[in-house]
Design a protein around this motif. Sequence first.
Motif, short mmCIF file in Angstrom:
data_model
loop_
_atom_site.label_atom_id
_atom_site.label_comp_id
_atom_site.label_asym_id
_atom_site.label_seq_id
_atom_site.Cartn_x
_atom_site.Cartn_y
_atom_site.Cartn_z
N ASN A 293 0.84 -1.19 0.00
CA ASN A 293 0.00 0.00 0.00
C ASN A 293 0.88 1.24 0.00
O ASN A 293 1.86 1.33 0.75
N ALA A 294 0.55 2.20 -0.83
CA ALA A 294 1.30 3.46 -0.91
C ALA A 294 0.32 4.60 -0.68
O ALA A 294 -0.20 5.20 -1.62
N ASP A 295 0.04 4.87 0.59
CA ASP A 295 -0.97 5.86 0.95
C ASP A 295 -0.38 7.26 0.83
O ASP A 295 -0.23 8.00 1.82
N VAL A 296 -0.04 7.63 -0.41
CA VAL A 296 0.69 8.87 -0.66
C VAL A 296 -0.22 10.03 -1.05
O VAL A 296 0.26 11.12 -1.35
N ILE A 297 -1.54 9.81 -1.02
CA ILE A 297 -2.47 10.88 -1.38
C ILE A 297 -3.65 10.87 -0.42
O ILE A 297 -4.80 11.08 -0.79
N ASN A 298 -3.34 10.64 0.84
CA ASN A 298 -4.34 10.62 1.90
C ASN A 298 -4.87 12.04 2.14
O ASN A 298 -4.16 13.02 1.93
N ALA A 299 -6.13 12.13 2.60
CA ALA A 299 -6.69 13.45 2.92
C ALA A 299 -5.93 14.12 4.04
O ALA A 299 -5.93 15.36 4.14
N ASP A 300 -5.29 13.33 4.88
CA ASP A 300 -4.45 13.87 5.96
C ASP A 300 -3.02 13.96 5.44
O ASP A 300 -2.37 12.94 5.22
N PRO A 301 -2.49 15.17 5.21
CA PRO A 301 -1.14 15.30 4.64
C PRO A 301 -0.06 14.67 5.51
O PRO A 301 0.97 14.26 5.00
N GLY A 302 -0.30 14.59 6.82
CA GLY A 302 0.69 13.95 7.68
C GLY A 302 0.87 12.49 7.35
O GLY A 302 1.98 11.96 7.36
N ILE A 303 -0.24 11.80 7.03
CA ILE A 303 -0.17 10.38 6.64
C ILE A 303 0.49 10.25 5.28
O ILE A 303 1.35 9.38 5.07
N SER A 304 0.11 11.10 4.33
CA SER A 304 0.74 11.07 3.00
C SER A 304 2.23 11.30 3.11
O SER A 304 3.03 10.57 2.52
N ASN A 305 2.62 12.32 3.87
CA ASN A 305 4.04 12.64 4.02
C ASN A 305 4.82 11.48 4.60
O ASN A 305 5.96 11.21 4.19
N SER A 306 4.23 10.79 5.56
CA SER A 306 4.91 9.65 6.17
C SER A 306 5.17 8.56 5.14
O SER A 306 6.27 7.97 5.09
N ASN A 307 4.19 8.27 4.28
CA ASN A 307 4.36 7.25 3.25
C ASN A 307 5.34 7.69 2.18
O ASN A 307 6.14 6.88 1.69
N ILE A 308 5.29 8.97 1.81
CA ILE A 308 6.24 9.48 0.81
C ILE A 308 7.66 9.38 1.34
O ILE A 308 8.59 8.96 0.62
N TYR A 309 7.86 9.73 2.61
CA TYR A 309 9.19 9.63 3.22
C TYR A 309 9.67 8.17 3.22
O TYR A 309 10.83 7.88 2.88
#
Length: 450
Positions: free
Chosen positions: A39-55
Motif C-alpha cells: 500500500n502506498a498511501d501517498v495521497i491521503n486526505a491527511d497530509p501527515g499520513i501522506s508525508n509519512s508514506n512518501i518519506y
Amino acid sequence: MAINSDQIWSKFYEQISQVAVPNFDKDKQVMSIAGTTLNADVINADPGISNSNIYDIGNLLPAASPTYAPGGDLITSYSLFLQNIDLGGDSNKALDSKINSAATALNESQENFIKVQGTAYSQFGDYKTNINPSYKGDFDTWANTNYPTYGAAKSSLNGAMAAYDGLMTQKYGAGYSTLQAAQAAVSAISGAKSLVASNPYNMEVKVGSVAPEGSVKVLPGADNPVLPSQLKSTYRPAYSIGGGLSGTFSSWQTASVKNKFPVSVKLAGNFSKGDYSDFGWSESVKASYRSWFSVKLNQQASYSAVSQNWEESSFDCEISFNGMQQFPITPDANWFSPGMIQNYKDKLLSTSPQFFGEGGSLHVIPSSVLLGYGLKIKINLDNASYSSLKTAFQQSASLSVGVGPFNLSVSESSHNYKSKFTYDDDSSAVIIEPENTDIPFLLGVISNKY
C-alpha cells in the motif's frame, strides 16, 4: 517449449517498463519491482499520513537486486558522504592562531554592528514619526545620509567576515562554506533530521497505525464509531511526489467507478531467459521472487509455489489497472544536493567507505515511484494447467493466493479487502477481481545510478 516462473517475472518487468516507463535508460537508471505489492498511501486526505508514506518510499535506498527491498536509507548515507569529503586544505599549524584572531575580530564586529543597527533603527523610526512623517524612502537610503556610522559598522563586519572565511577556506579547502551549509542542512539539531520542530528542511508526518475501516462492528442504526488510532505527529526529512498525482488519481477513481481498466500488461508470447540487465542491473545480479502462482495455507506460513509446466503457446495472464504510472519522487532541495555528489564524489578521504559504483551505499537513489490503482486479473492456460491451478486456488483462496506480486483472498477475515474469483471451465480461464482499496499500491521504484 516449457516456461518457468522466473521467465514470467522477467516478462512482467518488460511489460511494466514498456507501458509505464517507456523512456527508461538502463545506462543511467535501475528498476526495482516489488515481489509483493505494498500500500502506498501517498495521497491521503491527511497530509501527515501522506508525508509519512512518501518519506518511507523516498528515503529507502533499494538493495542491489531487481527485487525491491531495503538496502539503506538516503539521509544517513548522504550525511556520511558529506562527512567524508576531503577539500584538500592547508595543514600549516600557523593558520590556527590567525583563525583565532580573525574569529575574535569577527565577534567584536558582530556585537558592534548589532548595537549600531539597533540605534539606527530607533532613530529612523523617530525620524518618520516626529521629524518627517511624509518620508517615503527606505531605511538604507535614510542611513546613508543621516547615520553614516551604520554603513561603516556594516562594512567593518563584512570585512571581518571575509577575512575569517578566507582563512577557513585556506585551512579546510575551497568549498568550505558550501560543505558547512550542506552539513547543517541535514543535522539533527536544526536540519532535516530534526524530529522536534518544523524547519525549512523537514516536514510534518504522522506515524503509527489506524484501525482499518470495517474492523469495528457497527450495529444497525448505530453511529459509525471513531476508529482507534495510535498516530502521533513528528517530523521527517522533506520529500515530495510530483507528476500531477492528485489529478491523475482522481481520473483513476473515475475509471474505478465506471469499472474501466484502461491500462493492461499482457504476459504471453515469447518469454526471455530471465535476464535483468535490460533494466540497469549487471548480468550477475539475480532476482529473488516467489513463484508467479502461489498459495498461503495458513496465517503463519509463507506463500508456497503452485508447481506447473506451462507452455509458451498456452500461457496468457493479463493484468489490468484503473491506472498505472510513474511519478517523480524527490528529496527536498533545501537539504539534498545532487550537485554535491557530482562535485565531490571523487574528492573523498582515504578512509572513506564506498559510496558509489556497484556495492556503494549511494549507488542507486530513487527518482520515481511506479504506482498502480485498481486491479483485474485474467488467466488463460491449457486445460491441465487450468485444472491444477483452479484446484490449488479453491483450496487456499479462503486464506490467500498469490499472482505475481498480488495477494488475493475471498475472505475478509485474513485480508482487508476480498476478491471475487470466477472460473470458466469452457475457456480454461480464471478471472480475479479484488475490491478497490481506494489506496494506490507500489509496484516498484526507478532509481538513478551514481
